[in-house]
Design a protein around this motif. Sequence first.
Motif, PDB file in Angstrom:
ATOM      1  N   LYS A   9       9.351   0.372   8.075  1.00 15.73           N
ATOM      2  CA  LYS A   9       9.813   1.752   8.182  1.00 15.73           C
ATOM      3  C   LYS A   9      10.668   1.965   9.440  1.00 15.73           C
ATOM      4  O   LYS A   9      10.644   1.145  10.369  1.00 15.73           O
ATOM      5  CB  LYS A   9       8.600   2.685   8.142  1.00 15.73           C
ATOM      6  N   TYR A  49       7.635   7.249  -3.490  1.00 14.89           N
ATOM      7  CA  TYR A  49       6.321   7.850  -3.217  1.00 14.89           C
ATOM      8  C   TYR A  49       5.965   8.931  -4.223  1.00 14.89           C
ATOM      9  O   TYR A  49       5.170   9.820  -3.914  1.00 14.89           O
ATOM     10  CB  TYR A  49       6.315   8.432  -1.801  1.00 14.89           C
ATOM     11  N   LEU A  52       2.612  10.530  -4.781  1.00 15.71           N
ATOM     12  CA  LEU A  52       2.028  11.326  -3.685  1.00 15.71           C
ATOM     13  C   LEU A  52       2.712  12.693  -3.551  1.00 15.71           C
ATOM     14  O   LEU A  52       2.469  13.421  -2.587  1.00 15.71           O
ATOM     15  CB  LEU A  52       2.174  10.560  -2.358  1.00 15.71           C
ATOM     16  N   PHE A  57       1.356  16.017   2.918  1.00 12.50           N
ATOM     17  CA  PHE A  57       2.160  15.228   3.854  1.00 12.50           C
ATOM     18  C   PHE A  57       3.410  14.631   3.205  1.00 12.50           C
ATOM     19  O   PHE A  57       4.177  13.919   3.860  1.00 12.50           O
ATOM     20  CB  PHE A  57       1.311  14.100   4.462  1.00 12.50           C
ATOM     21  N   LEU A  61       6.471  12.513   4.935  1.00 15.79           N
ATOM     22  CA  LEU A  61       6.576  11.095   4.584  1.00 15.79           C
ATOM     23  C   LEU A  61       8.009  10.753   4.167  1.00 15.79           C
ATOM     24  O   LEU A  61       8.572   9.731   4.588  1.00 15.79           O
ATOM     25  CB  LEU A  61       5.582  10.783   3.455  1.00 15.79           C
ATOM     26  N   ARG A  85      -1.015  -7.073   1.612  1.00 12.21           N
ATOM     27  CA  ARG A  85      -1.728  -5.850   2.003  1.00 12.21           C
ATOM     28  C   ARG A  85      -2.721  -6.141   3.135  1.00 12.21           C
ATOM     29  O   ARG A  85      -2.933  -5.305   4.007  1.00 12.21           O
ATOM     30  CB  ARG A  85      -2.480  -5.251   0.805  1.00 12.21           C
ATOM     31  N   ILE A  91      -4.645   1.518   5.577  1.00 10.41           N
ATOM     32  CA  ILE A  91      -3.629   2.585   5.595  1.00 10.41           C
ATOM     33  C   ILE A  91      -3.621   3.391   6.890  1.00 10.41           C
ATOM     34  O   ILE A  91      -2.573   3.739   7.397  1.00 10.41           O
ATOM     35  CB  ILE A  91      -3.802   3.513   4.369  1.00 10.41           C
ATOM     36  N   ARG A 102      -0.538  -3.074  11.142  1.00 16.29           N
ATOM     37  CA  ARG A 102      -0.835  -1.689  11.528  1.00 16.29           C
ATOM     38  C   ARG A 102      -1.873  -1.637  12.646  1.00 16.29           C
ATOM     39  O   ARG A 102      -1.817  -0.777  13.527  1.00 16.29           O
ATOM     40  CB  ARG A 102      -1.314  -0.881  10.319  1.00 16.29           C
ATOM     41  N   ILE A 109      -1.462   7.664  11.043  1.00  9.02           N
ATOM     42  CA  ILE A 109      -1.325   7.386   9.603  1.00  9.02           C
ATOM     43  C   ILE A 109       0.059   7.798   9.101  1.00  9.02           C
ATOM     44  O   ILE A 109       0.636   7.139   8.236  1.00  9.02           O
ATOM     45  CB  ILE A 109      -2.447   8.054   8.780  1.00  9.02           C
ATOM     46  N   GLY A 110       0.596   8.886   9.674  1.00  5.00           N
ATOM     47  CA  GLY A 110       1.929   9.341   9.268  1.00  5.00           C
ATOM     48  C   GLY A 110       3.056   8.511   9.859  1.00  5.00           C
ATOM     49  O   GLY A 110       4.228   8.749   9.606  1.00  5.00           O
ATOM     50  N   ASN A 112       2.773   4.802   9.973  1.00  4.52           N
ATOM     51  CA  ASN A 112       2.058   3.523   9.869  1.00  4.52           C
ATOM     52  C   ASN A 112       2.974   2.314   9.637  1.00  4.52           C
ATOM     53  O   ASN A 112       2.532   1.271   9.194  1.00  4.52           O
ATOM     54  CB  ASN A 112       0.907   3.618   8.867  1.00  4.52           C
ATOM     55  N   THR A 115       5.153  -0.691   4.663  1.00  5.29           N
ATOM     56  CA  THR A 115       4.491  -0.481   3.381  1.00  5.29           C
ATOM     57  C   THR A 115       4.679  -1.711   2.501  1.00  5.29           C
ATOM     58  O   THR A 115       5.660  -2.446   2.658  1.00  5.29           O
ATOM     59  CB  THR A 115       5.023   0.791   2.679  1.00  5.29           C
ATOM     60  N   GLY A 116       3.731  -1.947   1.622  1.00  2.00           N
ATOM     61  CA  GLY A 116       3.816  -3.087   0.712  1.00  2.00           C
ATOM     62  C   GLY A 116       3.252  -2.719  -0.645  1.00  2.00           C
ATOM     63  O   GLY A 116       2.380  -1.848  -0.741  1.00  2.00           O
TER      64      GLY A 116
HETATM   65  P1  DAT Z   1       0.131   2.506   1.496  1.00  2.00           P
HETATM   66  O1  DAT Z   1       1.296   2.817   2.398  1.00  2.00           O
HETATM   67  O2  DAT Z   1      -0.905   1.681   2.192  1.00  2.00           O
HETATM   68  O3  DAT Z   1       0.526   1.966   0.159  1.00  2.00           O
HETATM   69  P2  DAT Z   1      -0.260   5.062   0.135  1.00  2.00           P
HETATM   70  O4  DAT Z   1       0.696   4.576  -0.906  1.00  2.00           O
HETATM   71  O5  DAT Z   1      -1.540   5.664  -0.303  1.00  2.00           O
HETATM   72  O6  DAT Z   1      -0.591   3.891   1.196  1.00  2.00           O
HETATM   73  O7  DAT Z   1       0.456   6.133   1.034  1.00  2.00           O
HETATM   74  C1  DAT Z   1       1.801   6.004   1.336  1.00  2.00           C
HETATM   75  C2  DAT Z   1       2.053   6.550   2.703  1.00  2.00           C
HETATM   76  O8  DAT Z   1       1.752   7.939   2.765  1.00  2.00           O
HETATM   77  C3  DAT Z   1       1.226   5.935   3.802  1.00  2.00           C
HETATM   78  O9  DAT Z   1       1.718   4.690   4.211  1.00  2.00           O
HETATM   79  C4  DAT Z   1       1.322   6.982   4.879  1.00  2.00           C
HETATM   80  C5  DAT Z   1       1.381   8.272   4.086  1.00  2.00           C
HETATM   81  N1  DAT Z   1       0.057   8.921   4.057  1.00  2.00           N
HETATM   82  C6  DAT Z   1      -0.988   8.638   3.269  1.00  2.00           C
HETATM   83  N2  DAT Z   1      -2.040   9.422   3.524  1.00  2.00           N
HETATM   84  C7  DAT Z   1      -1.646  10.236   4.543  1.00  2.00           C
HETATM   85  C8  DAT Z   1      -2.256  11.285   5.280  1.00  2.00           C
HETATM   86  N3  DAT Z   1      -3.514  11.672   5.033  1.00  2.00           N
HETATM   87  N4  DAT Z   1      -1.536  11.880   6.269  1.00  2.00           N
HETATM   88  C9  DAT Z   1      -0.263  11.511   6.535  1.00  2.00           C
HETATM   89  N5  DAT Z   1       0.389  10.527   5.855  1.00  2.00           N
HETATM   90  C10 DAT Z   1      -0.295   9.906   4.883  1.00  2.00           C
END
Ligand code: DAT
Length: 136
Positions: A9, A49, A52, A57, A61, A85, A91, A102, A109-110, A112, A115-116
Motif C-alpha cells: 500500500k 474491496y 467491505l 471504514f 480504505l 497471508r 489484519i 504487519r 489497522i487502517g 496495515n 494486502t494479499g
Molecule cells: P485483509 O487486508 O487482511 O485481507 P480485509 O480484506 O478483511 O483484510 O480488510 C481489508 C482492509 O480493510 C484491511 O487491510 C484494512 C481495512 N480494515 C479492515 N477492518 C478495519 C477496521 N475495523 N478499521 C479500519 N480499517 C479496517
Amino acid sequence: MEQTFIMIKPDDVQRGLVGEIICRFEKKGFTLKGLKLQTVERSFAEKHYEDLSKKPFFGGLVEYTISGSVVAMIWEGKNVVATGRKIIGAINPAESAPGTIRGDYAIEIGRNIITGSDAVESARKEIGSLHPWIYE
Ligand code: DAT
Ligand code: MG
C-alpha cells in the motif's frame, strides 16, 4: 502452480519498505511472476474491496489505497496464498506477531501497509480480472 496477488500500500512505498517486503517473499522461496508500481483508480480500489463497501471504514480504505503509488505483485509457489497471508500477518497490526510484515512495520489497522489474496479462488479473480494492468 498456485499464485497470489500481493499489493504493497502507498505509505509503505513512501517509507521505503518495498525491498524488505520483496525480500521476505523471495527468501521464503516464492517466485516473482509480475510486478508493477502504479497509482490505482478509485474504481479499482472500490472494486477490490467491494465486499467491505457497507463498512464504516470503506471510504477511508479507498482514500488510503489511492493516496499514492502501490506496488502490485504476483507471487507463485506451493501454498503461496495461505503462506503469503502468514508472512503478512494478522489484519490488525496490534495483534500481528513480530516477524510478520504487519507485526514489524505497522501499528494501525487502517494503515496495515500490505494486502494479499485470502483464498486461491480470490487470487485467481484478482490476478485474472481485477489486475490485468500488471501484465502491461
Ligand atoms: P485483509 O487486508 O487482511 O485481507 P480485509 O480484506 O478483511 O483484510 O480488510 C481489508 C482492509 O480493510 C484491511 O487491510 C484494512 C481495512 N480494515 C479492515 N477492518 C478495519 C477496521 N475495523 N478499521 C479500519 N480499517 C479496517
Ligand atoms: Mg482481504
